[in-house]
Design an enzyme around this catalytic site. Structure first.
Site, mmCIF file in Angstrom:
data_model
loop_
_atom_site.group_PDB
_atom_site.id
_atom_site.type_symbol
_atom_site.label_atom_id
_atom_site.label_comp_id
_atom_site.label_asym_id
_atom_site.label_seq_id
_atom_site.Cartn_x
_atom_site.Cartn_y
_atom_site.Cartn_z
ATOM 1 N N PHE A 10 0.853 -1.188 0.000
ATOM 2 C CA PHE A 10 0.000 0.000 0.000
ATOM 3 C C PHE A 10 0.890 1.240 0.000
ATOM 4 O O PHE A 10 0.750 2.134 0.818
ATOM 5 C CB PHE A 10 -0.937 -0.044 1.219
ATOM 6 C CG PHE A 10 -2.193 0.781 1.052
ATOM 7 C CD1 PHE A 10 -2.942 0.737 -0.106
ATOM 8 C CD2 PHE A 10 -2.633 1.598 2.088
ATOM 9 C CE1 PHE A 10 -4.088 1.491 -0.257
ATOM 10 C CE2 PHE A 10 -3.791 2.356 1.958
ATOM 11 C CZ PHE A 10 -4.523 2.297 0.783
ATOM 12 N N THR A 101 4.017 -4.864 -4.198
ATOM 13 C CA THR A 101 5.015 -4.927 -3.126
ATOM 14 C C THR A 101 6.333 -4.371 -3.631
ATOM 15 O O THR A 101 6.525 -4.173 -4.828
ATOM 16 C CB THR A 101 5.261 -6.389 -2.672
ATOM 17 O OG1 THR A 101 5.759 -7.137 -3.775
ATOM 18 C CG2 THR A 101 3.999 -7.017 -2.137
ATOM 19 N N LYS A 130 8.177 -4.873 -12.671
ATOM 20 C CA LYS A 130 8.824 -5.386 -13.882
ATOM 21 C C LYS A 130 9.451 -6.757 -13.664
ATOM 22 O O LYS A 130 9.489 -7.583 -14.582
ATOM 23 C CB LYS A 130 9.948 -4.427 -14.309
ATOM 24 C CG LYS A 130 9.464 -3.088 -14.788
ATOM 25 C CD LYS A 130 10.616 -2.129 -14.972
ATOM 26 C CE LYS A 130 11.014 -1.451 -13.689
ATOM 27 N NZ LYS A 130 10.759 -0.046 -13.572
ATOM 28 N N GLU A 154 0.273 -4.139 -17.755
ATOM 29 C CA GLU A 154 0.444 -3.001 -18.668
ATOM 30 C C GLU A 154 1.454 -1.986 -18.120
ATOM 31 O O GLU A 154 2.253 -1.420 -18.860
ATOM 32 C CB GLU A 154 -0.912 -2.315 -18.895
ATOM 33 C CG GLU A 154 -0.865 -1.115 -19.815
ATOM 34 C CD GLU A 154 -0.482 -1.493 -21.248
ATOM 35 O OE1 GLU A 154 -1.258 -2.190 -21.886
ATOM 36 O OE2 GLU A 154 0.598 -1.075 -21.706
ATOM 37 N N GLY A 211 12.096 12.517 -8.507
ATOM 38 C CA GLY A 211 11.471 11.207 -8.263
ATOM 39 C C GLY A 211 11.414 10.306 -9.481
ATOM 40 O O GLY A 211 10.725 9.288 -9.454
ATOM 41 N N GLU A 214 15.195 5.309 -10.096
ATOM 42 C CA GLU A 214 14.983 4.177 -9.200
ATOM 43 C C GLU A 214 15.721 4.473 -7.893
ATOM 44 O O GLU A 214 16.598 5.339 -7.834
ATOM 45 C CB GLU A 214 15.555 2.894 -9.811
ATOM 46 C CG GLU A 214 14.953 2.493 -11.145
ATOM 47 C CD GLU A 214 13.494 2.049 -11.060
ATOM 48 O OE1 GLU A 214 13.202 1.139 -10.271
ATOM 49 O OE2 GLU A 214 12.649 2.617 -11.766
ATOM 50 N N ASP A 225 17.175 -0.926 -16.254
ATOM 51 C CA ASP A 225 15.718 -0.725 -16.217
ATOM 52 C C ASP A 225 15.131 -0.842 -17.633
ATOM 53 O O ASP A 225 14.139 -1.547 -17.851
ATOM 54 C CB ASP A 225 15.431 0.665 -15.608
ATOM 55 C CG ASP A 225 13.953 1.013 -15.630
ATOM 56 O OD1 ASP A 225 13.180 0.365 -14.911
ATOM 57 O OD2 ASP A 225 13.574 1.929 -16.384
ATOM 58 N N LYS A 229 12.510 -3.740 -19.632
ATOM 59 C CA LYS A 229 11.333 -3.346 -20.420
ATOM 60 C C LYS A 229 11.408 -3.894 -21.842
ATOM 61 O O LYS A 229 10.384 -4.322 -22.389
ATOM 62 C CB LYS A 229 11.193 -1.816 -20.403
ATOM 63 C CG LYS A 229 10.851 -1.301 -18.992
ATOM 64 C CD LYS A 229 11.004 0.201 -18.883
ATOM 65 C CE LYS A 229 10.689 0.704 -17.486
ATOM 66 N NZ LYS A 229 11.084 2.100 -17.264
ATOM 67 N N GLY A 326 4.983 7.666 -12.609
ATOM 68 C CA GLY A 326 4.065 8.604 -11.947
ATOM 69 C C GLY A 326 2.995 7.835 -11.172
ATOM 70 O O GLY A 326 2.585 6.757 -11.572
HETATM 71 N N1 HSE Z 1 13.190 4.874 -13.078
HETATM 72 C C1 HSE Z 1 12.267 4.608 -14.136
HETATM 73 C C2 HSE Z 1 12.464 5.650 -15.218
HETATM 74 C C3 HSE Z 1 10.849 4.653 -13.592
HETATM 75 O O1 HSE Z 1 13.256 6.580 -15.025
HETATM 76 O O2 HSE Z 1 11.868 5.534 -16.288
HETATM 77 C C4 HSE Z 1 9.841 3.889 -14.385
HETATM 78 O O3 HSE Z 1 10.156 2.525 -14.542
#
Ligand code: HSE
Length: 346
Positions: A10, A101, A130, A154, A211, A214, A225, A229, A326
């Site tokens: 949460f 989580t 992911k 998604e 923000g 990661e 990252d 993807k 976001g």
């Molecule tokens: N740290 C990732 C980015 C967040 O900058 O795209 C989304 O996966």
């Protein structure tokens, strides 16, 4: 039929979805026929509550904002406190588990085990983590199929921007021969700021304070990252059983302000590109910085925005751009999976 949801975790994502469900309940019901009630929230730190008839989400959100905990959630007959994630999956009457989580992207755990337990107990899973999709897609997709349940993810690529559903549904019938994209917002933000003259370290610090990055920004700047993807896109859109280790990966840490100036002088822009392209029966995927021609739609993507181009044999190249992260955007990515479960379209 009202979907009964159990939220595992949460934090930002779980609360984002809870807020959307609370604020848009009426329009969702009227426009899509979708109705949901949250029967369980299980969070390692904030605490856990379960009620088979549904929880008062407004109260839960307020408590967590004010106290950081669910301990003061009001007592009522039938309320159970203290269930951990696996107990919630096995014992609750939820139809769908929202897996939000904190997941270790190196192992995909504990989310992989949560998915397995949910599927084996006849429950759907919706997630933006992911790790499980990048590391265990084939196994988990098979398990969901065997148990006749749905698995939505998604939000794992470009959050609420439909990078998975658009090619799978709107572009169905095409052969996608290449996917190339800007799949990490942090690195695109850094490269954009370096074009404005900012040093790499300062641009990274800005991305962190906004923000985008990661918790450990190594995953962003070294391309890990984006690698998760492109593996997800390859497995789902190209149906190629690619593993994370199959993807050569180079990040942006070696790019200097001089490199940026050189690209500018040639009328190009540096972008960290994730690519997956068909070569005969194989799909070859890479992550690497590339100098992109200014006429390429991906060159115009600035800041933390993400974008992806699908080269289609019938429709030609199609580019999709939008947010890649976001709170509300990712909450929305979970909602669209839930609506599609409701429509029987996952
Ligand atoms: N740290 C990732 C980015 C967040 O900058 O795209 C989304 O996966």
């Amino acid at each position: 039929m009202t979907q009964k949801l159990a939220l595992l975790g949460f934090g930002v994502v779980g609360q984002g979805l809870a807020e959307i469900i609370l604020n848009k309940a009426e329009s969702l019901r009227n426009e899509t026929g979708f109705e949901a009630k949250v029967v369980a929230i299980s969070d390692f730190i904030k605490g856990s509550i379960y009620h088979p008839e549904g929880l008062d989400i407004k109260t839960a959100l307020k408590l967590v904002k004010e106290t950081g905990k669910l301990d003061d959630y009001p007592e009522s007959p039938g309320l159970i406190r203290g269930w951990d994630a696996l107990t919630t999956i096995r014992e609750s009457n939820a139809d769908t588990i929202l897996e939000a989580t904190f997941t270790d992207v190196k192992t995909g755990q504990p989310a992989i085990d949560h998915c397995k337990a949910a599927f084996e107990n006849g429950k759907n899973v919706v997630m933006s983590n992911k790790g499980p999709v990048a590391l265990a897609y084939q196994e988990l997709a098979q398990l969901a199929k065997e148990n006749n349940v749905r698995w939505g993810f998604e939000g794992t690529v470009m959050s609420g921007t439909p990078a998975l559903r658009m090619p799978l549904t709107c572009l169905a019938g095409n052969e996608v021969t290449e996917i190339r994209g800007i799949l990490n917002g942090t690195t695109n933000y850094i490269l954009t700021k370096m074009e404005e003259g900012l040093a790499y370290e300062d641009a990274l610090a800005e991305a962190q304070s906004l923000g985008y990055a990661e918790a450990d920004p190594t995953s962003d700047v070294e391309g890990y990252d984006a690698r998760y993807k492109i593996v997800i896109l390859s497995n789902t859109v190209m149906n190629a059983p690619l593993k994370v280790d199959d993807v050569d990966c180079k990040g942006i840490t070696a790019i200097t302000l001089e490199d940026i100036e050189k690209a500018k002088a040639e009328g190009k822009k540096w972008k960290l590109l994730a690519r997956a392209r068909k070569e005969g029966d194989r799909v070859i995927a890479t992550i690497a910085p590339e100098m992109v021609e200014i006429t390429d739609p991906l060159a115009s993507i600035t800041g933390a925005t993400n974008a992806v181009t699908f080269d289609c044999d019938l429709a030609g190249p199609i580019t999709l751009a939008g947010a890649g992260a976001g709170r509300i955007e990712t909450g929305y990515s979970l909602l669209i999976d839930l609506i599609n479960i409701h429509r029987g379209q996952i």
